[in-house]
Design a protein around this motif. Sequence first.
Motif, short mmCIF file in Angstrom:
data_model
loop_
_atom_site.label_atom_id
_atom_site.label_comp_id
_atom_site.label_asym_id
_atom_site.label_seq_id
_atom_site.Cartn_x
_atom_site.Cartn_y
_atom_site.Cartn_z
N ILE A 66 49.33 66.38 72.28
CA ILE A 66 48.09 66.82 72.92
C ILE A 66 47.07 65.68 72.83
CG2 ILE A 66 46.16 68.46 72.86
CD1 ILE A 66 48.00 70.52 71.67
N ARG A 68 44.04 65.91 74.74
CA ARG A 68 42.72 66.43 75.09
C ARG A 68 42.78 67.95 75.07
NH1 ARG A 68 40.28 65.07 80.97
NH2 ARG A 68 39.18 63.34 80.02
N ALA A 69 41.72 68.54 74.54
CA ALA A 69 41.67 70.00 74.48
C ALA A 69 40.30 70.46 74.95
CB ALA A 69 41.91 70.48 73.05
N TYR A 73 42.54 74.72 77.75
CA TYR A 73 43.55 73.85 78.37
C TYR A 73 43.92 72.73 77.41
CZ TYR A 73 42.83 75.99 82.93
OH TYR A 73 42.78 76.87 83.96
N TYR A 74 45.17 72.34 77.42
CA TYR A 74 45.62 71.24 76.57
C TYR A 74 46.36 70.24 77.43
CZ TYR A 74 44.50 74.77 73.16
OH TYR A 74 43.84 75.72 72.43
N VAL A 76 48.87 67.33 77.69
CA VAL A 76 49.96 66.85 76.84
C VAL A 76 50.62 65.64 77.49
CG1 VAL A 76 52.20 67.45 75.84
CG2 VAL A 76 50.37 69.16 75.91
N ARG A 99 49.01 69.42 82.18
CA ARG A 99 47.89 70.27 81.75
C ARG A 99 48.48 71.64 81.42
NH1 ARG A 99 42.41 69.27 84.34
NH2 ARG A 99 42.78 67.55 82.89
N PRO A 113 46.00 75.07 68.82
CA PRO A 113 46.46 73.68 68.99
C PRO A 113 45.27 72.72 68.89
CG PRO A 113 47.30 75.13 70.74
CD PRO A 113 46.25 75.90 70.01
N VAL A 115 43.94 68.44 69.30
CA VAL A 115 44.25 67.11 69.79
C VAL A 115 45.01 66.36 68.70
CG1 VAL A 115 43.17 64.89 70.33
CG2 VAL A 115 42.34 66.96 71.41
#
Length: 370
Positions: A66, A68-69, A73-74, A76, A99, A113, A115
């Motif tokens: 990951i 960016r969170a 939305y994550y 990957v 995404r 989850p 980053v």
Amino acid sequence: MALLPLRPEFPPFLSKGGTLSRCRRPGTASRRGKSKAEGRCAILFLCRSIEKGGKVLKETLLRGRIVRALAGYYDVVVEEDGETPSAEDGQDFRRSVLRTRARGLLRELGITPLVGDLVHVRPTGEGEGVLIEVLPRKSELVRPPAANVDAVLVVATLREPEVDLAYLDRLLVHVEHARLEAVLFWNKVDVLGLSEREELEALLGVYRSAGYATFAGSVRTGEGLPEVRAHLAGKVLVLAGPSGVGKTSFLRVLRPDLPLAVGELSRKLGRGRHTTREVVLVDVGQGSWIADAPGFGALRLPDVGLPELGRLFPEIAACAEGCRFRDCLHEREPGCAVRAAVEEGKIARSRYANYLTFLRELREMHAERY
Ligand SMILES: Nc1nc2c(ncn2[C@@H]2O[C@H](COP(=O)(O)OP(=O)(O)OP(=O)(O)O)[C@@H](O)[C@H]2O)c(=O)[nH]1
Ligand SMILES: [Mg+2]
Ligand SMILES: [Zn+2]
């Protein structure tokens, strides 16, 4: 057991002897004892439900990280060919980003989850996927919220802005307290005159002899960058240091293609661009990943007991074994090996002075409580 045929590239923690109890909710075991989810991992649920359906589905689960969170939305970055996701020079850094949204089960298990997390994802369409599983974490930071961070890249300058050694030592105390490696980069050597260069050399000596990997250079001229970069290879890092020392500039020189404003995702979701201080992990090649962070002002010390403080100065900790008293605070105690080392010039006076200042500050912090 359908585990292996379903996903041959399972991470070592699952395939090693297939011990399912090793697959547990990340980040909770040490703090809250056995977590509810221990022994019940999302992947296992998935496999069981597929087995119940009577046949094993050939499903593609990909491994990734990951980067960016935001707002559920994550993003990957997906590993390719079983390699740790990383881009070498000259490659397109933006390839293979999915995404994703976390599958409902993760939420039910209370797994958030972060980053930096290594994850399994199931692709569902062009650039989209579902986050199936969060792999066990090596470390977890609260600020910035990030997982699996190895080191903090502390950026400092002698001039522009003027160095504040108390601030720097305070920051290093925090890094030690978080049990992370600190890497020091003294930026903006291009603005230094000859005598200032000498002054900087002395400071490099202070921090090297304290035990820190210490580098100097200039983001503007490129001087010294290959050396520090080589030291960062294979590590996940967060940037830290006062405002204006060049943290963002450092990241940009390693990744010139970065968009000027990080905030694309927030725009897409119809939010203001600056409403969220999001953490973004940037792949800078050679297996290293760096998260930018804004410089912050006044910094409180971590809340530790007085004897603990000396352990957060590596060079003091190394000497303290020679002190006559086991609980020596290295102030005025007889037979203090730390004070002797300061007198002999083995421990820098500035570091020792800051240690004493922090000790007084901790005493006041503790006294306020009663
Ligand atoms: N002379 C010189 N200026 C530099 C160098 N690196 C960065 N700068 C300048 O220093 C200023 C601040 O740089 P930033 O990268 O924004 O600093 P920062 O640490 O990210 O600051 P915050 O985000 O506020 O914490 C900018 O004007 C940069 O152009 C350098 O090596 N030499
Ligand atoms: Mg910045
Ligand atoms: Zn002592």
